[in-house]
Design a protein around this motif. Structure first.
Motif, PDB file in Angstrom:
ATOM      1  N   GLN A 163      23.419  40.839  42.913  1.00 38.68           N
ATOM      2  CA  GLN A 163      24.382  41.702  42.999  1.00 38.68           C
ATOM      3  C   GLN A 163      25.933  41.915  43.693  1.00 38.68           C
ATOM      4  O   GLN A 163      26.962  42.093  43.274  1.00 38.68           O
ATOM      5  CB  GLN A 163      24.130  43.257  42.796  1.00 38.68           C
ATOM      6  N   GLY A 164      25.049  41.298  44.760  1.00 37.84           N
ATOM      7  CA  GLY A 164      26.159  42.043  46.402  1.00 37.84           C
ATOM      8  C   GLY A 164      27.950  40.989  46.375  1.00 37.84           C
ATOM      9  O   GLY A 164      28.208  41.242  46.053  1.00 37.84           O
ATOM     10  N   ALA A 165      27.059  39.783  45.713  1.00 40.53           N
ATOM     11  CA  ALA A 165      28.488  38.824  45.734  1.00 40.53           C
ATOM     12  C   ALA A 165      29.360  38.935  44.444  1.00 40.53           C
ATOM     13  O   ALA A 165      30.270  38.519  44.128  1.00 40.53           O
ATOM     14  CB  ALA A 165      27.683  37.319  44.881  1.00 40.53           C
ATOM     15  N   ALA A 166      28.740  39.266  43.123  1.00 40.74           N
ATOM     16  CA  ALA A 166      29.189  40.249  42.099  1.00 40.74           C
ATOM     17  C   ALA A 166      30.231  40.985  42.659  1.00 40.74           C
ATOM     18  O   ALA A 166      31.393  41.807  41.843  1.00 40.74           O
ATOM     19  CB  ALA A 166      28.392  40.536  41.413  1.00 40.74           C
ATOM     20  N   ALA A 167      29.788  42.043  43.485  1.00 35.40           N
ATOM     21  CA  ALA A 167      30.312  43.146  43.854  1.00 35.40           C
ATOM     22  C   ALA A 167      31.845  42.841  44.324  1.00 35.40           C
ATOM     23  O   ALA A 167      32.764  44.063  44.785  1.00 35.40           O
ATOM     24  CB  ALA A 167      29.770  43.562  44.830  1.00 35.40           C
ATOM     25  N   VAL A 168      31.806  41.549  45.351  1.00 31.86           N
ATOM     26  CA  VAL A 168      32.722  41.259  46.234  1.00 31.86           C
ATOM     27  C   VAL A 168      34.110  40.645  45.142  1.00 31.86           C
ATOM     28  O   VAL A 168      35.134  41.547  44.842  1.00 31.86           O
ATOM     29  CB  VAL A 168      32.395  39.627  46.611  1.00 31.86           C
ATOM     30  N   LEU A 169      33.679  40.193  43.924  1.00 31.43           N
ATOM     31  CA  LEU A 169      34.604  39.541  42.852  1.00 31.43           C
ATOM     32  C   LEU A 169      35.795  41.475  41.900  1.00 31.43           C
ATOM     33  O   LEU A 169      36.220  41.168  42.118  1.00 31.43           O
ATOM     34  CB  LEU A 169      33.614  38.813  42.067  1.00 31.43           C
ATOM     35  N   PHE A 170      34.072  42.363  42.039  1.00 32.89           N
ATOM     36  CA  PHE A 170      34.519  43.430  41.163  1.00 32.89           C
ATOM     37  C   PHE A 170      35.788  44.500  42.494  1.00 32.89           C
ATOM     38  O   PHE A 170      36.309  44.708  41.708  1.00 32.89           O
ATOM     39  CB  PHE A 170      32.992  43.553  40.964  1.00 32.89           C
ATOM     40  N   SER A 171      35.138  44.648  43.877  1.00 34.75           N
ATOM     41  CA  SER A 171      36.551  45.039  44.339  1.00 34.75           C
ATOM     42  C   SER A 171      37.431  44.376  44.747  1.00 34.75           C
ATOM     43  O   SER A 171      38.444  45.104  44.184  1.00 34.75           O
ATOM     44  CB  SER A 171      35.346  45.392  46.107  1.00 34.75           C
ATOM     45  N   GLU A 212      46.720  40.120  34.815  1.00 33.86           N
ATOM     46  CA  GLU A 212      45.163  40.693  34.215  1.00 33.86           C
ATOM     47  C   GLU A 212      44.707  39.632  34.091  1.00 33.86           C
ATOM     48  O   GLU A 212      43.112  39.524  34.494  1.00 33.86           O
ATOM     49  CB  GLU A 212      45.535  41.247  32.552  1.00 33.86           C
ATOM     50  N   ASP A 213      45.196  37.900  34.725  1.00 31.44           N
ATOM     51  CA  ASP A 213      44.328  36.875  34.081  1.00 31.44           C
ATOM     52  C   ASP A 213      43.132  37.103  35.316  1.00 31.44           C
ATOM     53  O   ASP A 213      42.376  36.526  35.143  1.00 31.44           O
ATOM     54  CB  ASP A 213      45.211  36.093  34.043  1.00 31.44           C
ATOM     55  N   ILE A 214      43.756  37.049  36.341  1.00 30.17           N
ATOM     56  CA  ILE A 214      43.417  36.895  37.752  1.00 30.17           C
ATOM     57  C   ILE A 214      42.216  38.130  37.878  1.00 30.17           C
ATOM     58  O   ILE A 214      40.631  37.907  38.236  1.00 30.17           O
ATOM     59  CB  ILE A 214      43.901  36.719  39.040  1.00 30.17           C
ATOM     60  N   VAL A 215      41.774  39.205  37.285  1.00 31.88           N
ATOM     61  CA  VAL A 215      41.634  40.221  37.175  1.00 31.88           C
ATOM     62  C   VAL A 215      40.265  39.990  36.281  1.00 31.88           C
ATOM     63  O   VAL A 215      39.213  40.255  36.533  1.00 31.88           O
ATOM     64  CB  VAL A 215      42.002  41.610  36.600  1.00 31.88           C
ATOM     65  N   SER A 216      40.036  39.206  35.043  1.00 33.04           N
ATOM     66  CA  SER A 216      39.719  38.980  33.994  1.00 33.04           C
ATOM     67  C   SER A 216      38.209  37.820  34.826  1.00 33.04           C
ATOM     68  O   SER A 216      37.573  37.975  34.339  1.00 33.04           O
ATOM     69  CB  SER A 216      40.515  38.406  32.429  1.00 33.04           C
ATOM     70  N   LEU A 217      39.460  37.057  34.940  1.00 33.63           N
ATOM     71  CA  LEU A 217      38.698  35.944  35.924  1.00 33.63           C
ATOM     72  C   LEU A 217      37.503  36.474  36.592  1.00 33.63           C
ATOM     73  O   LEU A 217      36.361  36.091  36.304  1.00 33.63           O
ATOM     74  CB  LEU A 217      39.631  34.875  36.894  1.00 33.63           C
ATOM     75  N   TYR A 218      37.695  36.858  38.025  1.00 34.25           N
ATOM     76  CA  TYR A 218      36.962  37.705  38.684  1.00 34.25           C
ATOM     77  C   TYR A 218      36.052  38.079  37.586  1.00 34.25           C
ATOM     78  O   TYR A 218      34.228  38.296  38.532  1.00 34.25           O
ATOM     79  CB  TYR A 218      37.711  38.673  39.955  1.00 34.25           C
ATOM     80  N   LEU A 219      36.259  39.541  37.084  1.00 35.18           N
ATOM     81  CA  LEU A 219      35.206  40.201  36.570  1.00 35.18           C
ATOM     82  C   LEU A 219      33.948  39.595  35.681  1.00 35.18           C
ATOM     83  O   LEU A 219      32.912  39.503  35.627  1.00 35.18           O
ATOM     84  CB  LEU A 219      35.760  40.897  35.546  1.00 35.18           C
ATOM     85  N   GLN A 220      34.730  38.457  34.602  1.00 39.96           N
ATOM     86  CA  GLN A 220      33.585  37.875  33.888  1.00 39.96           C
ATOM     87  C   GLN A 220      32.494  36.651  34.854  1.00 39.96           C
ATOM     88  O   GLN A 220      31.797  36.599  34.903  1.00 39.96           O
ATOM     89  CB  GLN A 220      34.410  36.750  33.565  1.00 39.96           C
ATOM     90  N   VAL A 221      32.949  36.532  35.747  1.00 44.42           N
ATOM     91  CA  VAL A 221      31.994  35.522  36.782  1.00 44.42           C
ATOM     92  C   VAL A 221      31.213  36.264  37.679  1.00 44.42           C
ATOM     93  O   VAL A 221      30.012  35.851  37.583  1.00 44.42           O
ATOM     94  CB  VAL A 221      32.962  34.784  37.717  1.00 44.42           C
ATOM     95  N   ALA A 222      31.644  38.007  37.918  1.00 42.12           N
ATOM     96  CA  ALA A 222      30.923  38.573  38.330  1.00 42.12           C
ATOM     97  C   ALA A 222      29.815  39.401  37.734  1.00 42.12           C
ATOM     98  O   ALA A 222      29.039  38.707  37.978  1.00 42.12           O
ATOM     99  CB  ALA A 222      32.207  39.945  38.978  1.00 42.12           C
TER     100      ALA A 222
END
Length: 613
Positions: A286-294, A305-315
């Motif tokens: 959850q902490g690692a996911a929070a990094v990409l969410f941040s 949008e593309d980079i945000v989508s990538l970060y959030l989907q991986v998170a």
């Protein structure tokens, strides 16, 4: 620190560069908008039987952000050329952005030595190692020696959470404390140090770092989603430790930053009720996911949008039940004109989550966008009935009623909203009065509309949408001309790049027979908001009045090609055939102008969209 500074960093982020479609195929995709493709015969990806056909179609779907179709087509292309590196790269990226994390990880392993996508593969493989609790492997994978501050911060924070997962919480905090970089780094450091310390049971450190995060006003502006997470984490920490008043004080800090934010209200009610509070981040995953969410939340603006989508989907692969992540993904789907996908994200928000109400509001708006207007009305009315004090519910339902041109019900709705506000409205209530004014103006009850526009300006004197609407309405009615024109000019000064407001100024000049001034402003409006039929129609009228008749006809034909409202089509066709009638000296220019002024919609956050004059 502002969002623009973070966004500028994208130019140096290797991940961002990897996501960009380039070359002649990308140009082809740009020439074929999704809206056009949707009107054609339904496309069957499985019918494609050549490499070039599959690759070209995949790139077009990729550009249109139809990732599911793109994945299918890239796989078909790989059947013809199994070792093609370009296809493998795009397939991996589209799999990740489509939420196919496990499939994307498999390709990331095969591409780990490909320098052009090395940043993506290392982050994805590192996240997968953390997800599998292979923390030492994660530390070996997550190595970054590049110069970019954003990439370095992401890497260090992911390493810290990997160390936490390996039982080295003190080493993890030491790593975060040693991070150096620009001022905007502070809120990310403080939030993640606080969340990590809370997960490790170090309440004193968690309390200190989270307090530093929520008192960082510049950081809050740069990363509002991380700021809200810090507020909620501190409130939960204090509430769980029996410090109810300190918990509520933390929420008040958040309220001062984002007024009437539904999740904070829900958390306050939960704490008031004495319910047990659990931290959102409790594990390394959850902490690692929070990094990409941040980072994704901080970069969540047009063009990223593309980079945000990538970060959030991986998170999301590491924290699938994260409520604020689901809401952000829903917002991305909305921006990509995929309302059904947005609905799916909003429905996935847990029922007891503080984010549930905001997800329900957005869900209602997206139901209307999919054509389910009666269901949307019923859904949003139920939200109002459940909490009549939440003005966002009125604004959301009002938006649906406005789009449906149900102005009578819209006016009645905002009458109830004003009653809910009470005798002493605040600045934040301007949009309710503005929307009530629009409803009555559309009902041709100007005596009720004007006081509401004036009240909206009294509460928010420099609100450009209200200045534009009231000023234009006066000019349109040939009253208060000097004051009305001044209002529109002020609106343009406040939002000089808003094509619709600039169009209003140009059309006001047209109504006042100031045709040369009208041409200048309408040409600028057409540049700012290319492809809007109303603006092109207005520009055609202005060209005709200054004797540029060939250009006028071109603009009218252009307006027809852009699919104006059905009621406008015969009027524009008549002008194409006959031009505008001669102006009589005794006849005001407004006699030939359109009466229709499309209505503004309001999002649940209360921000008015631009009116097309």
């Amino acid at each position: 620190m502002r969002h623009s500074l973070l966004l500028r960093l994208l130019s140096g982020v290797a991940i961002a560069a990897s996501l960009v479609l380039t070359g002649p195929l990308a140009a082809f995709a740009e020439e074929k908008p999704a809206a056009v493709a949707a009107e054609e015969t339904p496309f069957d990806p499985l019918a494609v039987n050549t490499f070039s056909g599959a690759f070209l179609a995949a790139r077009t779907a990729d550009f249109d952000k139809d990732y599911e179709t793109a994945v299918t087509l890239y796989k078909i292309a790989l059947q013809f050329d199994p070792t093609n590196p370009d296809v493998k790269q795009r397939l991996m990226i589209t799999q990740l952005m489509n939420g196919d994390f496990e499939e994307g990880v498999k390709l990331a392993d095969t591409l780990k030595n490909d320098s052009s996508v090395e940043r993506i593969t290392s982050v994805v493989r590192g996240m997968e190692a953390i997800r599998k609790r292979e923390y030492k492997s994660a530390e070996k994978i997550l190595v970054y020696k590049g110069p970019n501050d954003l990439d370095k911060m992401m890497n260090d924070l992911l390493l810290a959470w990997a160390k936490f997962g390996d039982g080295k919480s003190k080493d993890a905090l030491k790593l975060i404390d040693g991070m150096e970089g620009p001022e905007w780094l502070a809120i990310f450091k403080n939030y993640h140090a606080g969340a990590l310390a809370a997960a490790a049971g170090d309440k004193a450190t968690a309390r200190t770092r989270l307090n530093e995060a929520i008192l960082d006003r510049n950081g809050a502006g740069a990363a509002p989603d991380t700021f809200i997470r810090a507020v909620m984490a501190l409130a939960r920490l204090e509430a769980r430790d029996g410090n109810k008043q300190k918990a509520l004080d933390a929420i008040s800090v958040g309220d001062n930053f984002i007024t009437s934010y539904a999740p904070l209200k829900a958390l306050r009610q939960s704490i008031d009720a004495g319910e047990k509070q659990e931290q959102q981040v409790r594990t390394a995953a959850q902490g690692a996911a929070a990094v990409l969410f941040s980072i994704g939340g901080a970069l969540n603006r047009d063009g990223a949008e593309d980079i945000v989508s990538l970060y959030l989907q991986v998170a999301r692969a590491l924290d699938p039940d994260s409520d604020d992540m689901l809401v952000l993904l829903g917002g991305l789907a909305e921006n990509q004109k995929k309302p059904q996908k947005a609905i799916d994200y909003y429905r996935a928000v847990p029922e007891k989550s503080p984010m549930r109400r905001i997800s329900e509001l957005q869900l209602g708006l997206n139901l209307a966008d999919t054509g389910k207007v009666p269901e949307a009305k019923k859904h949003l009315q139920a939200l109002i009935d459940a909490d009549p004090s939440d003005l966002r519910s009125y604004l959301a339902l009002g938006s649906v009623l406005s789009d449906a041109k149900d102005y009578k019900d819209m006016a009645a709705l905002y009458d109830r909203a004003v009653d809910a506000i009470g005798a002493v409205p605040t600045r934040n209530h301007w949009s309710v009065f503005f929307q009530r004014g629009i409803a009555y103006e559309r009902l041709k009850e100007w005596e009720k509309a004007e006081p509401n526009f004036r009240k909206a300006l009294e509460l928010n004197p420099e609100q450009p949408q209200v200045l534009n609407y009231l000023g234009y309405s006066w000019v349109d009615m040939n009253k208060n001309l000097d004051e009305g024109l001044d209002m529109i000019r002020r609106a343009v000064t406040l939002k000089p790049d808003d094509g619709y407001i600039v169009d209003s100024l140009g059309w006001a000049y047209f109504r006042l027979n100031r045709f040369s001034d009208a041409v200048a402003e309408l040409e600028r409006a057409a540049e700012l908001k290319a492809g809007d039929p109303t603006i092109n129609d207005h520009l055609g009228d202005a060209y005709w009045r200054v004797g540029r008749k060939l250009e006028a006809t071109f603009q009218w034909n252009r307006a027809l090609s852009l699919k104006p409202e059905e009621t406008e089509i015969p009027k524009i066709k008549l002008k194409v055939e006959n031009g505008l009638p001669e102006l009589k000296k005794t006849e005001p220019a407004s006699a030939e102008a359109k009466d229709e002024k499309p209505v503004q919609n309001i999002s649940p956050e209360g921000a008015a969209t631009d009116r097309k004059s």
